[in-house]
Design a protein around this motif. Structure first.
Motif, PDB file in Angstrom:
ATOM      1  N   LEU A 284      -8.310  -3.058   2.140  1.00  0.00           N
ATOM      2  CA  LEU A 284      -7.500  -2.513   1.050  1.00  0.00           C
ATOM      3  C   LEU A 284      -6.519  -1.457   1.508  1.00  0.00           C
ATOM      4  CD1 LEU A 284     -10.148  -2.166  -1.806  1.00  0.00           C
ATOM      5  CD2 LEU A 284      -8.408  -3.927  -1.536  1.00  0.00           C
ATOM      6  N   THR A 285      -6.693  -0.950   2.708  1.00  0.00           N
ATOM      7  CA  THR A 285      -5.788   0.113   3.176  1.00  0.00           C
ATOM      8  C   THR A 285      -4.857  -0.342   4.283  1.00  0.00           C
ATOM      9  OG1 THR A 285      -7.488   0.907   4.736  1.00  0.00           O
ATOM     10  CG2 THR A 285      -7.397   1.957   2.580  1.00  0.00           C
ATOM     11  N   SER A 286      -5.124  -1.476   4.897  1.00  0.00           N
ATOM     12  CA  SER A 286      -4.290  -1.914   6.016  1.00  0.00           C
ATOM     13  C   SER A 286      -3.106  -2.735   5.523  1.00  0.00           C
ATOM     14  CB  SER A 286      -5.126  -2.731   7.004  1.00  0.00           C
ATOM     15  OG  SER A 286      -5.666  -3.860   6.355  1.00  0.00           O
TER      16      SER A 286
ATOM     17  N   PRO B 257     -15.492   5.975   8.070  1.00  0.00           N
ATOM     18  CA  PRO B 257     -14.138   6.373   8.495  1.00  0.00           C
ATOM     19  C   PRO B 257     -13.407   7.040   7.339  1.00  0.00           C
ATOM     20  CG  PRO B 257     -14.240   4.006   8.097  1.00  0.00           C
ATOM     21  CD  PRO B 257     -15.652   4.503   8.022  1.00  0.00           C
ATOM     22  N   PHE B 258     -12.292   7.683   7.654  1.00  0.00           N
ATOM     23  CA  PHE B 258     -11.560   8.438   6.639  1.00  0.00           C
ATOM     24  C   PHE B 258     -11.204   7.605   5.421  1.00  0.00           C
ATOM     25  CE2 PHE B 258      -7.425   9.318   4.722  1.00  0.00           C
ATOM     26  CZ  PHE B 258      -7.666  10.569   4.177  1.00  0.00           C
ATOM     27  N   GLU B 259     -10.847   6.328   5.621  1.00  0.00           N
ATOM     28  CA  GLU B 259     -10.347   5.523   4.507  1.00  0.00           C
ATOM     29  C   GLU B 259     -11.437   5.083   3.530  1.00  0.00           C
ATOM     30  OE1 GLU B 259     -10.648   2.689   8.115  1.00  0.00           O
ATOM     31  OE2 GLU B 259      -9.965   4.735   7.702  1.00  0.00           O
ATOM     32  N   ALA B 260     -12.693   5.447   3.785  1.00  0.00           N
ATOM     33  CA  ALA B 260     -13.793   5.069   2.892  1.00  0.00           C
ATOM     34  C   ALA B 260     -14.641   6.289   2.549  1.00  0.00           C
ATOM     35  CB  ALA B 260     -14.659   3.998   3.540  1.00  0.00           C
ATOM     36  N   ALA B 261     -15.123   6.329   1.318  1.00  0.00           N
ATOM     37  CA  ALA B 261     -16.012   7.407   0.885  1.00  0.00           C
ATOM     38  C   ALA B 261     -16.916   6.878  -0.223  1.00  0.00           C
ATOM     39  CB  ALA B 261     -15.212   8.605   0.388  1.00  0.00           C
ATOM     40  N   VAL B 262     -18.112   7.445  -0.320  1.00  0.00           N
ATOM     41  CA  VAL B 262     -19.046   7.068  -1.381  1.00  0.00           C
ATOM     42  C   VAL B 262     -19.161   8.233  -2.354  1.00  0.00           C
ATOM     43  CG1 VAL B 262     -21.433   6.453  -1.938  1.00  0.00           C
ATOM     44  CG2 VAL B 262     -20.331   5.472   0.082  1.00  0.00           C
TER      45      VAL B 262
ATOM     46  N   GLN C 278     -15.457  -2.688   5.755  1.00  0.00           N
ATOM     47  CA  GLN C 278     -14.585  -3.861   5.698  1.00  0.00           C
ATOM     48  C   GLN C 278     -13.742  -3.877   4.424  1.00  0.00           C
ATOM     49  OE1 GLN C 278     -13.660  -6.266   7.735  1.00  0.00           O
ATOM     50  NE2 GLN C 278     -14.888  -5.388   9.385  1.00  0.00           N
ATOM     51  N   ILE C 279     -14.350  -3.524   3.308  1.00  0.00           N
ATOM     52  CA  ILE C 279     -13.593  -3.464   2.048  1.00  0.00           C
ATOM     53  C   ILE C 279     -12.478  -2.446   2.176  1.00  0.00           C
ATOM     54  CG2 ILE C 279     -13.683  -2.853  -0.395  1.00  0.00           C
ATOM     55  CD1 ILE C 279     -16.562  -3.934  -0.423  1.00  0.00           C
TER      56      ILE C 279
ATOM     57  N   LYS D  42      -2.933   4.819  -4.021  1.00  0.00           N
ATOM     58  CA  LYS D  42      -4.345   4.598  -4.291  1.00  0.00           C
ATOM     59  C   LYS D  42      -5.026   3.927  -3.107  1.00  0.00           C
ATOM     60  CE  LYS D  42      -3.936   4.270  -9.307  1.00  0.00           C
ATOM     61  NZ  LYS D  42      -3.984   3.381 -10.486  1.00  0.00           N
ATOM     62  N   ALA D  43      -4.335   3.036  -2.440  1.00  0.00           N
ATOM     63  CA  ALA D  43      -4.923   2.299  -1.333  1.00  0.00           C
ATOM     64  C   ALA D  43      -4.994   3.123  -0.051  1.00  0.00           C
ATOM     65  CB  ALA D  43      -4.148   1.014  -1.081  1.00  0.00           C
ATOM     66  N   ARG D  44      -4.532   4.371  -0.092  1.00  0.00           N
ATOM     67  CA  ARG D  44      -4.642   5.223   1.081  1.00  0.00           C
ATOM     68  C   ARG D  44      -6.110   5.437   1.438  1.00  0.00           C
ATOM     69  NH1 ARG D  44      -5.123  10.717   2.196  1.00  0.00           N
ATOM     70  NH2 ARG D  44      -5.525  11.098  -0.006  1.00  0.00           N
ATOM     71  N   ARG D  45      -6.964   5.432   0.415  1.00  0.00           N
ATOM     72  CA  ARG D  45      -8.400   5.615   0.612  1.00  0.00           C
ATOM     73  C   ARG D  45      -9.152   4.843  -0.465  1.00  0.00           C
ATOM     74  NH1 ARG D  45     -12.038  10.934   0.687  1.00  0.00           N
ATOM     75  NH2 ARG D  45     -13.080  10.655   2.691  1.00  0.00           N
TER      76      ARG D  45
END
Length: 252
Positions: A250-252, A79-84, A245-246, A40-43
């Motif tokens: 959550l992904t690092s 960036p890839f790890e975030a989406a709306v 930043q969120i 889940k934390a991949r993105r």
């Protein structure tokens, strides 16, 4: 006596075997839970909400931010790890928020298995900086009627949750996020979101996350200042940076 001792050893062995099986199941479940968390934390996928007019606030900056944010993202991709997932403006009323949140929980993120964050925005007309609200309170104490004319006084939002002193806390790493944002923005952490509709939606949102998907979702409320203190473009930039930043934390 020999039969009694034999039966005793069998009971001991059976108990040990059951304990070993229980331990193995616990370790397996713990491992699988970790696997799900990592997946889940991949993105991180966001639902962004703001508010419309209320009381003497005819133009709510969060209304403008939420409506313009999709266009802002076209020029400033995440960036890839975030989406709306979506951006919605809520009516400034307890009942309206309850109805809209319920509908959103049924329709948002249906195509995503990633970690989900409900990011709620509200205006703090007397503030000159952004405020990351760390907690929500089980209290409705409206200083003025909401947009449907309701004005509760020191009333629990959910009576089954206990007294009005009951609180819920966002589990996002708010301190690390705020520290990173302070390099470029005026922002602070707050534990007092008021007791108006901002607090109402935040408490309801956190409660839904805890009851419906405690491992795969969380919520954060952000108070923004008027555009007279921080202009529109800078506020759009702040929300973009906050989302990044969120997601990074959550992904690092």
């Amino acid at each position: 006596d020999k039969n009694y001792m034999a039966r005793g050893r069998i009971v001991v062995f059976a108990g040990a075997a059951m304990a070993a099986a229980a331990l193995a199941k616990y370790l397996y479940d713990f491992y699988m839970k970790g696997q799900r968390r990592r997946k889940k934390a991949r993105r991180v996928v966001f639902a962004l909400t703001g508010f419309g007019k209320f009381d003497n606030v005819e133009i709510n900056p969060t209304d403008v931010i939420v409506k313009k944010f999709p266009s802002y993202l076209e020029e400033n991709p995440l960036p890839f790890e975030a989406a709306v997932d979506r951006c919605l403006v809520m009516e400034v009323s307890a009942e309206g928020c309850k109805e809209r949140l319920s509908a959103m929980h049924k329709t948002c993120f249906r195509d995503h298995e990633d970690f989900r964050v409900w990011l709620h925005l509200g205006v703090a007309a007397s503030k000159e900086e952004f405020q990351l609200e760390q907690v929500a309170w089980n209290e409705a104490d409206f200083r003025c009627p909401d947009e449907r004319g309701w004005q509760p006084s020191k009333q629990p939002i959910f009576s089954e949750d206990g007294p009005i002193s009951q609180q819920m806390k966002s589990l996002l790493p708010i301190r690390r996020i705020c520290s990173a944002l302070r390099k470029n923005f005026r922002v602070k952490i707050s534990c007092d979101p008021g007791r108006f509709v901002c607090n109402w939606i935040y408490y309801c949102s956190l409660r839904s996350c805890r009851t419906e998907d405690p491992e795969g979702s969380d919520s954060l409320f952000v108070h923004v200042p008027p555009f007279s203190c921080i202009e529109e473009g800078e506020q759009l930039k702040f929300i973009h940076n906050l989302i990044c930043q969120i997601a990074t934390n959550l992904t690092s």
